[in-house]
Write a protein that holds these residues in place. Structure first.
Motif, PDB file in Angstrom:
ATOM      1  N   ARG A 131       0.843  -1.196   0.000  1.00  0.00           N
ATOM      2  CA  ARG A 131       0.000   0.000   0.000  1.00  0.00           C
ATOM      3  C   ARG A 131       0.877   1.245   0.000  1.00  0.00           C
ATOM      4  O   ARG A 131       2.028   1.224   0.426  1.00  0.00           O
ATOM      5  N   ILE A 132       0.306   2.346  -0.461  1.00  0.00           N
ATOM      6  CA  ILE A 132       1.009   3.629  -0.432  1.00  0.00           C
ATOM      7  C   ILE A 132       1.376   3.975   1.003  1.00  0.00           C
ATOM      8  O   ILE A 132       0.574   3.826   1.915  1.00  0.00           O
ATOM      9  N   GLY A 133       2.603   4.435   1.192  1.00  0.00           N
ATOM     10  CA  GLY A 133       3.069   4.797   2.524  1.00  0.00           C
ATOM     11  C   GLY A 133       3.796   3.685   3.240  1.00  0.00           C
ATOM     12  O   GLY A 133       4.419   3.921   4.288  1.00  0.00           O
ATOM     13  N   ASP A 134       3.755   2.463   2.706  1.00  0.00           N
ATOM     14  CA  ASP A 134       4.442   1.348   3.355  1.00  0.00           C
ATOM     15  C   ASP A 134       5.956   1.538   3.304  1.00  0.00           C
ATOM     16  O   ASP A 134       6.514   1.862   2.251  1.00  0.00           O
ATOM     17  N   PRO A 135       6.640   1.312   4.430  1.00  0.00           N
ATOM     18  CA  PRO A 135       8.094   1.182   4.355  1.00  0.00           C
ATOM     19  C   PRO A 135       8.457  -0.180   3.772  1.00  0.00           C
ATOM     20  O   PRO A 135       7.741  -1.163   3.983  1.00  0.00           O
ATOM     21  N   VAL A 136       9.534  -0.237   3.026  1.00  0.00           N
ATOM     22  CA  VAL A 136      10.066  -1.492   2.501  1.00  0.00           C
ATOM     23  C   VAL A 136      11.368  -1.763   3.230  1.00  0.00           C
ATOM     24  O   VAL A 136      12.270  -0.920   3.246  1.00  0.00           O
ATOM     25  N   GLY A 137      11.454  -2.929   3.862  1.00  0.00           N
ATOM     26  CA  GLY A 137      12.595  -3.199   4.723  1.00  0.00           C
ATOM     27  C   GLY A 137      12.428  -2.455   6.033  1.00  0.00           C
ATOM     28  O   GLY A 137      11.331  -2.390   6.595  1.00  0.00           O
ATOM     29  N   GLU A 138      13.483  -1.838   6.506  1.00  0.00           N
ATOM     30  CA  GLU A 138      13.410  -1.057   7.732  1.00  0.00           C
ATOM     31  C   GLU A 138      12.795   0.317   7.434  1.00  0.00           C
ATOM     32  O   GLU A 138      13.070   0.906   6.388  1.00  0.00           O
ATOM     33  N   PRO A 139      11.971   0.833   8.340  1.00  0.00           N
ATOM     34  CA  PRO A 139      11.431   2.190   8.133  1.00  0.00           C
ATOM     35  C   PRO A 139      12.571   3.189   8.025  1.00  0.00           C
ATOM     36  O   PRO A 139      13.567   3.082   8.757  1.00  0.00           O
ATOM     37  N   PRO A 140      12.473   4.155   7.089  1.00  0.00           N
ATOM     38  CA  PRO A 140      13.534   5.163   6.974  1.00  0.00           C
ATOM     39  C   PRO A 140      13.736   5.881   8.292  1.00  0.00           C
ATOM     40  O   PRO A 140      12.793   6.118   9.037  1.00  0.00           O
ATOM     41  N   ALA A 141      14.981   6.202   8.594  1.00  0.00           N
ATOM     42  CA  ALA A 141      15.304   6.908   9.833  1.00  0.00           C
ATOM     43  C   ALA A 141      16.069   8.191   9.483  1.00  0.00           C
ATOM     44  O   ALA A 141      17.151   8.122   8.896  1.00  0.00           O
ATOM     45  N   PRO A 142      15.519   9.377   9.779  1.00  0.00           N
ATOM     46  CA  PRO A 142      14.203   9.541  10.398  1.00  0.00           C
ATOM     47  C   PRO A 142      13.098   9.128   9.436  1.00  0.00           C
ATOM     48  O   PRO A 142      13.319   9.104   8.228  1.00  0.00           O
ATOM     49  N   ALA A 143      11.939   8.814   9.992  1.00  0.00           N
ATOM     50  CA  ALA A 143      10.834   8.324   9.179  1.00  0.00           C
ATOM     51  C   ALA A 143      10.512   9.314   8.082  1.00  0.00           C
ATOM     52  O   ALA A 143      10.613  10.518   8.255  1.00  0.00           O
ATOM     53  N   ALA A 144      10.119   8.788   6.935  1.00  0.00           N
ATOM     54  CA  ALA A 144       9.732   9.653   5.826  1.00  0.00           C
ATOM     55  C   ALA A 144       8.610  10.572   6.264  1.00  0.00           C
ATOM     56  O   ALA A 144       7.676  10.155   6.928  1.00  0.00           O
ATOM     57  N   PRO A 145       8.680  11.871   5.929  1.00  0.00           N
ATOM     58  CA  PRO A 145       7.672  12.808   6.397  1.00  0.00           C
ATOM     59  C   PRO A 145       6.300  12.503   5.828  1.00  0.00           C
ATOM     60  O   PRO A 145       6.154  12.013   4.723  1.00  0.00           O
ATOM     61  N   HIS A 146       5.297  12.783   6.609  1.00  0.00           N
ATOM     62  CA  HIS A 146       3.929  12.585   6.139  1.00  0.00           C
ATOM     63  C   HIS A 146       3.027  13.548   6.888  1.00  0.00           C
ATOM     64  O   HIS A 146       3.415  14.202   7.834  1.00  0.00           O
ATOM     65  N   GLY A 147       1.788  13.625   6.469  1.00  0.00           N
ATOM     66  CA  GLY A 147       0.831  14.468   7.161  1.00  0.00           C
ATOM     67  C   GLY A 147       1.064  15.953   6.946  1.00  0.00           C
ATOM     68  O   GLY A 147       0.787  16.758   7.826  1.00  0.00           O
ATOM     69  N   HIS A 148       1.596  16.348   5.759  1.00  0.00           N
ATOM     70  CA  HIS A 148       1.877  17.754   5.531  1.00  0.00           C
ATOM     71  C   HIS A 148       0.597  18.543   5.258  1.00  0.00           C
ATOM     72  O   HIS A 148       0.533  19.745   5.480  1.00  0.00           O
ATOM     73  N   PHE A 149      -0.412  17.884   4.733  1.00  0.00           N
ATOM     74  CA  PHE A 149      -1.649  18.549   4.364  1.00  0.00           C
ATOM     75  C   PHE A 149      -2.818  17.909   5.110  1.00  0.00           C
ATOM     76  O   PHE A 149      -2.760  16.760   5.525  1.00  0.00           O
ATOM     77  N   ALA A 150      -3.881  18.677   5.258  1.00  0.00           N
ATOM     78  CA  ALA A 150      -5.044  18.183   5.985  1.00  0.00           C
ATOM     79  C   ALA A 150      -5.727  17.074   5.186  1.00  0.00           C
ATOM     80  O   ALA A 150      -5.656  17.038   3.953  1.00  0.00           O
ATOM     81  N   PRO A 151      -6.404  16.140   5.870  1.00  0.00           N
ATOM     82  CA  PRO A 151      -7.166  15.108   5.157  1.00  0.00           C
ATOM     83  C   PRO A 151      -8.383  15.725   4.477  1.00  0.00           C
ATOM     84  O   PRO A 151      -8.755  16.864   4.763  1.00  0.00           O
ATOM     85  N   PRO A 152      -9.033  14.980   3.578  1.00  0.00           N
ATOM     86  CA  PRO A 152     -10.239  15.506   2.922  1.00  0.00           C
ATOM     87  C   PRO A 152     -11.315  15.838   3.951  1.00  0.00           C
ATOM     88  O   PRO A 152     -11.451  15.166   4.975  1.00  0.00           O
ATOM     89  N   THR A 153     -12.083  16.877   3.676  1.00  0.00           N
ATOM     90  CA  THR A 153     -13.161  17.280   4.582  1.00  0.00           C
ATOM     91  C   THR A 153     -14.538  17.144   3.938  1.00  0.00           C
ATOM     92  O   THR A 153     -15.532  17.587   4.501  1.00  0.00           O
ATOM     93  N   LEU A 154     -14.589  16.542   2.749  1.00  0.00           N
ATOM     94  CA  LEU A 154     -15.863  16.366   2.043  1.00  0.00           C
ATOM     95  C   LEU A 154     -16.065  14.890   1.727  1.00  0.00           C
ATOM     96  O   LEU A 154     -15.107  14.117   1.634  1.00  0.00           O
TER      97      LEU A 154
END
Length: 657
Positions: free
Chosen positions: A336-359
């Protein structure tokens, strides 16, 4: 060869896809420059992208600049597809922000640049369309400094603006004004350079300034600005040189542990999943078995059956993909989108920069027989865009999707028709609210004591929690008082049940504590706990009470003429907006900022051009949730409705106790 994973970002119609074409042509990847209007560009490969002339899905294409391989990622500019941009940010080494020399800094430009600066992604700015009538040099620089990045510096001058002969001339070591401005800017972030600047009366060697410019650009402290035209090619050579000189190459140890991030998933011709992976460390080879997925998901693993990497404009088969590169991997069926492959990147890959959908909206197939095919098709679309967040209502045989805006709805409709042969319509778009506990509430049911029909004892207390903290589950009973699987069943069911509160909306922030536990050592099963928990939890939540909160956007309207202000303010009042005091710019233009319910943003977008004679520019973004004024809106439930005990038991155990 160095590798640079480069993002091209912009407000819609600023010309980023045209710039991508020009860069590919200049690098010799394509012989002829495609046209967005004609639907012949390299990266807009979807039929719908070619028809509408907009980028919907991110696309990767590769070219070389001297000893640097650039994996260029073209991203959508329309705000309805901001989630696609968010996924790309996690894999970038640098970016080029495209700004129109005619329209200047626009709403989406500011949203994107804020994210780039927050993540400290090194960014160059390219002011496009200097050949278009109305192109401006000084105003563009002023807008960039005021609205995007104060530490921006022009890397050259533009002449002949507004004509087909417009050109960009880079500054060099002979331009005293440029070297002075550069030294002053760089000295703000480097004490040693400041000391040398003061001691030598500003005479810092030019080579030292260029080296420091590259270093500070690489740390996202300063933002070099280039001017040009993607159509005529003016300024593109200078930008290309800037990309090579000023943006940092990808780093990572190809011999280290495997670590990457999946930022895109698509389906191949045979329906197989293809995962786009940015490798941060290690090397993945064909036939390797690699773990992937988020922590706490039980661990998934797949055998890589094929790999392709990006070279000279296209994806080519390869035996491996190493750190710093982007590869397409086959064989990871459940990825799935967002899955780490192998070990999670350190520091973790950034996420959550934008708000989720509101509609959200209900998708309605044209024929009842298409319901099964529709759900399958939407499931595949959700693999490519998880934020559309399918919500299946088995009771009403309906499925809902989350949205950022109306254009996204049109794209989903066209994709279902073109790719899956399913014609759909949509119900009216509604806002997605949340519920927050108004207080604390407790409830419990004891095994073998009516009206509890299940072989389990469950007691739960619900308490409010800070906004953004999520759902926390705790115990006030001994962990050894019953098998761990029963505690796990309660916790998992609590999290599932809280997807629908008293009014049907998700309860995202609360603490749930288990206060009572008990079981029959011979007869009890995890199913008893899964079936009883919703009744107890909703009883506790009912005693706590909930407040329905609607999403609220922070808005800004620029370019309001004084005579339009009197018409705009009453409209904002009707839309339940709360504006601040107008800020004057000169004697005839105003800026207005304030808050507006997300449900009313589209109405403001539609009416603003008429009220402001096309001069008003709206920028809005999700800010927070606020309690709904008046009677809260209920959302139809899609579960067995534990708020109605008789109905729940009829559906779960086929009888009423």
């Amino acid at each position: 060869m160095r590798t640079l994973n480069l993002g091209i970002l912009a407000h819609i119609d600023a010309g980023k896809t045209s710039l991508t074409e020009r860069l590919l042509h200049a690098a010799g990847v394509i012989d002829e420059i495609g046209s967005v209007d004609d639907g012949s560009t390299q990266t807009d490969s979807l039929a719908l992208e070619r028809q509408r002339g907009i980028t919907i899905k991110s696309a990767v294409v590769s070219f070389a600049i001297d000893d640097t391989t650039v994996n260029l990622i073209d991203t959508p500019g329309h705000p309805d597809f901001i989630a696609e941009v968010e996924r790309v940010l996690s894999v970038l080494d640098g970016a080029v922000m495209v700004v129109s020399a005619v329209e200047g800094v626009q709403a989406q430009t500011r949203v994107l640049m804020r994210a780039l600066r927050r993540l400290r992604i090194p960014t160059l700015v390219f002011v496009n369309k200097i050949d278009r009538r109305g192109a401006r040099y000084e105003d563009s620089l002023r807008g960039i400094a005021e609205k995007l990045a104060p530490a921006a510096i022009a890397m050259g001058t533009a002449d002949g603006l507004g004509t087909s002969g417009a050109r960009f001339t880079p500054y060099d070591r002979t331009d005293a004004g440029f070297t002075a401005r550069l030294a002053e800017l760089l000295a703000d972030h480097d004490d040693a350079l400041l000391a040398a600047y003061v001691e030598d009366d500003g005479a810092v060697p030019y080579d030292r300034l260029r080296a420091q410019l590259a270093a500070q650009t690489g740390r996202a402290l300063v933002h070099p600005v280039y001017f040009g035209s993607a159509i005529t090619g003016a300024g593109v050579d200078a930008l290309t040189a800037g990309i090579r000189e000023l943006l940092p190459a990808a780093r990572g140890d190809a011999d280290g542990p495997v670590s990457g991030t999946v930022f895109k998933v698509e389906r191949g011709a045979a329906g197989e999943k293809i995962a786009y992976v940015r490798m941060f460390s290690g090397t993945v080879r064909t036939r390797d078995r690699v773990p992937f997925g988020q922590a706490g998901e039980g661990g998934r693993e797949g055998k890589v059956t094929a790999i392709s990497v990006f070279e000279h404009g296209s994806a080519v088969r390869s035996a491996s993909v190493a750190a710093g590169r982007i590869g397409r991997l086959w064989g990871l069926a459940d990825v799935r989108i967002g899955d780490p492959v192998g070990e999670p990147p350190a520091p973790a890959a950034p996420h959550g920069h934008f708000a989720p959908p509101t509609l959200e909206t209900v998708v309605v197939p044209s024929g009842p027989a298409d319901r099964g095919e529709l759900h399958l098709a939407l499931t595949q679309l959700a693999e490519q865009d998880p934020l559309i967040d399918l919500r299946q209502d088995d009771i009403r045989k309906e499925v809902s999707v989350s949205l950022y805006g109306e254009v996204q709805k049109e794209v989903i409709q066209a994709t279902l028709a073109d790719d899956f042969g399913i014609d759909v319509t949509f119900r009216e778009t509604t806002t997605i609210c949340v519920e927050r506990p108004a207080g604390s509430g407790s409830a419990f049911e004891i095994i073998a004591k009516p009206p509890n029909p299940f072989l389990a004892t469950v007691g739960l207390r619900v308490d409010p929690a800070p906004v953004g903290s999520g759902v926390a589950f705790g115990l006030e009973v001994e962990l050894g008082s019953m098998p761990y699987a029963f505690f796990k069943a309660v916790e998992e069911t609590v999290r599932t049940t809280l997807q629908q509160g008293l009014h049907g909306w998700q309860v995202p922030d609360c603490t749930v504590t288990m206060t009572h536990s008990g079981y029959d050592s011979v007869m009890s099963t995890a199913g008893d706990f899964r079936n009883l928990t919703p009744l107890v939890l909703m009883d506790a939540l009912r005693r706590a009470g909930t407040t329905v909160c609607e999403p609220v956007h922070r808005f800004r309207v620029d370019g309001i003429a004084s005579d339009a202000l009197g018409s705009l303010l009453p409209l904002l009042a009707r839309l339940r907006a709360v504006p601040g005091a107008p800020v004057a710019h000169g004697s005839s233009s105003y800026t207005l900022e304030g808050d507006i319910p997300a449900a009313q943003v589209h109405a403001l977008q539609l009416q603003l051009p008429t009220l402001t004679s096309g001069e008003g520019v709206l920028e809005s973004a999700f800010d927070r949730y606020e309690p709904v004024r008046g009677t809260p809106l209920d959302r139809p439930r899609t579960d067995h409705d534990p708020l109605n005990r008789d109905e729940y038991l009829l559906r779960v155990v086929r009888r009423v106790v």
